[in-house]
Design a protein around this motif. Structure first.
Motif, PDB file in Angstrom:
ATOM      1  N   TYR A  45       0.835  -1.222  -0.014  1.00 34.25           N
ATOM      2  CA  TYR A  45       0.011   0.140  -0.025  1.00 34.25           C
ATOM      3  C   TYR A  45       0.908   1.138   0.173  1.00 34.25           C
ATOM      4  N   ARG A  46       1.923   1.315   0.745  1.00 33.87           N
ATOM      5  CA  ARG A  46       2.490   2.798   1.103  1.00 33.87           C
ATOM      6  C   ARG A  46       1.831   3.892   0.952  1.00 33.87           C
ATOM      7  N   GLY A  47       0.856   3.878   1.978  1.00 32.60           N
ATOM      8  CA  GLY A  47       0.048   5.267   2.152  1.00 32.60           C
ATOM      9  C   GLY A  47      -0.752   5.320   0.915  1.00 32.60           C
ATOM     10  N   GLY A  48      -0.804   4.460  -0.119  1.00 31.81           N
ATOM     11  CA  GLY A  48      -1.501   4.572  -1.401  1.00 31.81           C
ATOM     12  C   GLY A  48      -0.672   4.952  -2.436  1.00 31.81           C
ATOM     13  N   CYS A  53       0.048   2.715  -8.157  1.00 33.80           N
ATOM     14  CA  CYS A  53       1.234   2.757  -9.161  1.00 33.80           C
ATOM     15  C   CYS A  53       1.152   1.599 -10.090  1.00 33.80           C
ATOM     16  N   THR A  54       1.029   1.811 -11.471  1.00 35.02           N
ATOM     17  CA  THR A  54       1.023   0.542 -12.276  1.00 35.02           C
ATOM     18  C   THR A  54       2.417   0.163 -12.786  1.00 35.02           C
ATOM     19  N   SER A  55       3.320   0.802 -12.238  1.00 35.18           N
ATOM     20  CA  SER A  55       4.954   0.637 -12.841  1.00 35.18           C
ATOM     21  C   SER A  55       5.547  -0.318 -11.704  1.00 35.18           C
ATOM     22  N   GLU A  78       3.736   6.734   7.471  1.00 38.24           N
ATOM     23  CA  GLU A  78       4.342   6.653   6.307  1.00 38.24           C
ATOM     24  C   GLU A  78       3.500   5.304   5.802  1.00 38.24           C
ATOM     25  N   TRP A  79       3.594   4.080   6.819  1.00 35.89           N
ATOM     26  CA  TRP A  79       3.443   3.042   6.118  1.00 35.89           C
ATOM     27  C   TRP A  79       1.995   2.525   7.035  1.00 35.89           C
ATOM     28  N   PRO A  80       0.711   3.038   6.888  1.00 38.08           N
ATOM     29  CA  PRO A  80      -0.345   2.613   7.473  1.00 38.08           C
ATOM     30  C   PRO A  80      -0.849   1.343   6.730  1.00 38.08           C
ATOM     31  N   VAL A  81      -1.726   0.530   7.384  1.00 37.43           N
ATOM     32  CA  VAL A  81      -2.438  -0.747   6.812  1.00 37.43           C
ATOM     33  C   VAL A  81      -3.585   0.116   6.107  1.00 37.43           C
ATOM     34  N   SER A 326      -1.388  -3.876  -5.542  1.00 33.99           N
ATOM     35  CA  SER A 326      -0.231  -4.340  -4.952  1.00 33.99           C
ATOM     36  C   SER A 326      -0.254  -4.892  -3.313  1.00 33.99           C
ATOM     37  N   ASP A 327      -1.401  -4.213  -2.749  1.00 34.30           N
ATOM     38  CA  ASP A 327      -1.555  -4.354  -1.342  1.00 34.30           C
ATOM     39  C   ASP A 327      -2.283  -5.557  -1.301  1.00 34.30           C
TER      40      ASP A 327
END
Length: 378
Positions: A45-48, A53-55, A78-81, A326-327
Motif C-alpha cells: 500500500y505504502r500510504g496509497g 502505481c501501475t509501474s 508513512e506505512w499505515p495498513v 499490490s496491497d
C-alpha cells in the motif's frame, strides 16, 4: 421468495475433495499468517503510493532509494495498513466470537458497517463502500445486498483468509462455503467477486498442504459452491450468467501452469524483471489493473507462492512490489506463505516489516482465538 439456508447434500459428502493435512498447525503459524498478511498489505500500500502505481520498475526504484526491505519500518504515518487489514481484522474478530449461521452473518455485516468509520487514509474500493452502505445488520436478512453486475473486485477476497483459518477441516467444508460466499456477497455480489473470497478461504484452510494442489482443489469445490448459490435462491439468473468467467479463467490458468490435476512440478517461469512481470499479468486481468478483481488477485498471489518457494524477497517481488493492486495481492500471498509449507514464518522476514505494524496486537489476539476454535478439540 424467502431465503433458505440450504446446503447441497453433495457438500456434506466430500470424498471427491482432497482432505487437508491432519497436521495440527501451531498457534504461532496462525499468528504469523495474520501478521504477514498485514505486512503484505502495508508494504504494497505504502500510504496509497504503491497501490495506485501501475509501474513495477518505479516501485523497485523507489524501494532502492529507501535502502531496500531491510531498511524499512512499517509503521504509521508513512506505512499505515489499508482497508484490506481493517476489513480482514473485523472478519477475523467476527469469526472469533464463535457464532455460527445467521447470527454470524449478522455479526459480520455489523462489523463491516462499523469498519467504514476507520477508513481515513486507507482508500477503500468503491464497490466495498457501495455494498457496505446497502447492509442493514439487525434486520431480517440485513446482510444481503442486490446483485451487482460490476461487483467483480478483489475487496471481498482480500479479507477472507481468516475464514479458512476458522474452518480448516474437511468436514467443515459446508460451513466454509456458506461463510465465504455470504460474506463475499456483503459487498461484492457477483461471482467473480465472491468466488475470490472462497478461493482465499480455501487456500487458508489448506494449511500444511502443498500450494501446487490449491488451484485444483478450488475447481473441485466450485460445483458445490454453485449448488449453494442455486439452493439459496437469490438472483439465480444473474449469478448463472456471470458464473462461467471465474471457473473458465481459473481452468485456463491452471492448465497453463501444468497444475490442472493438482500435482507438479508447476511450469514456473524464471523471475521476470519488474517490467516483464507487469506485461505478463496484463494478459489475463480485468480492466488493465492486475490484482483488482476476485479472480486475478488470487492468481497473482498463487503464482507468487509457487514461484518464490522459501524466499521472502522473491515473494515480495512477485506479489507485493509490482504494478497494480499490490496491497491486495500482497495481503493474500504473504498471509498464505507460511500456511503453504513454503515459507519459514517471521524468522526470515526483516524485523522492521512486522515489529511496529499497525494493529499488530489485535491481529495476534484474533489469531489465537481462531486457533482455539479451530483446533481446541484436537
Amino acid at each position: 421468495m424467502p431465503r433458505t439456508w440450504w446446503v447441497s447434500p453433495a457438500a456434506t459428502t466430500i470424498k471427491e475433495i482432497p482432505a487437508v493435512s491432519p497436521r495440527v498447525p501451531s498457534v504461532e503459524a496462525y499468528e504469523e499468517a495474520m501478521v504477514l498478511s498485514r505486512v503484505g498489505d502495508a508494504l504494497g500500500y505504502r500510504g496509497g503510493l504503491w497501490e495506485y502505481c501501475t509501474s513495477g520498475p518505479q516501485i523497485h526504484a523507489e524501494l532502492a532509494e529507501l535502502g531496500g526491505l531491510e531498511a524499512i519500518t512499517l509503521e504509521p504515518p508513512e506505512w499505515p495498513v489499508s482497508d484490506d487489514t481493517v476489513l480482514h481484522l473485523v472478519t477475523a474478530e467476527g469469526l472469533a466470537t464463535g457464532l455460527e449461521g445467521e447470527p454470524l452473518l449478522q455479526e459480520l455485516a455489523c462489523r463491516y458497517v462499523a469498519a467504514m468509520g476507520d477508513m481515513e487514509g486507507r482508500k477503500p474500493g468503491p464497490t466495498s463502500m457501495l455494498g457496505t452502505s446497502q447492509l442493514q445488520p439487525g434486520e431480517p436478512e440485513g446482510y444481503c445486498i442486490p446483485f451487482n453486475p460490476t461487483g467483480t473486485g478483489c475487496g471481498a477476497a482480500m479479507r477472507s483468509l481468516a475464514i479458512g483459518l476458522r474452518y480448516p477441516h474437511a468436514w467443515e467444508l459446508p460451513m466454509l462455503l456458506r461463510v465465504s460466499i455470504e460474506s463475499g456477497h456483503m459487498a461484492h455480489h457477483h461471482p467473480t467477486g465472491y468466488l475470490g473470497t472462497l478461493a482465499v478461504a480455501r487456500f487458508g484452510g489448506s494449511g500444511g498442504g502443498l500450494a501446487e494442489r490449491w488451484g485444483a482443489e478450488l475447481l473441485r469445490v466450485l460445483p458445490l459452491a454453485w449448488d449453494y448459490v442455486e439452493g439459496a435462491g437469490v438472483t439465480v439468473g444473474d449469478n448463472t450468467a456471470a458464473w462461467p468467467f471465474f471457473r473458465d479463467t481459473w481452468h485456463w490458468y491452471l492448465e497453463s501452469w501444468g497444475l490442472l490435476e493438482g500435482h507438479g512440478p508447476p511450469r514456473v517461469p524464471s523471475l521476470l524483471s519488474p517490467a516483464e512481470q507487469d506485461a505478463a499479468h496484463l494478459g489475463w486481468v480485468l480492466e488493465g489493473w492486475p490484482g483488482c478483481s476476485g479472480h486475478d488477485v488470487t492468481m497473482v498471489a498463487l503464482e507468487a507462492l509457487l514461484a518464490a518457494s522459501r524466499c521472502w524477497e522473491d515473494l515480495c517481488t512477485r506479489a507485493v512490489l509490482r504494478g497494480g493492486d499490490s496491497d491486495s495481492t500482497g495481503t493474500i500471498a504473504a498471509g498464505c506463505w507460511v500456511l503453504g509449507a513454503a515459507g519459514e514464518g517471521l524468522a526470515s522476514v526483516p524485523p522492521g516489516l512486522h515489529c511496529c505494524l499497525e494493529h499488530r496486537g489485535q491481529l495476534c489476539d484474533a489469531a489465537h482465538r481462531l486457533h482455539a476454535l479451530a483446533w481446541g478439540r484436537c
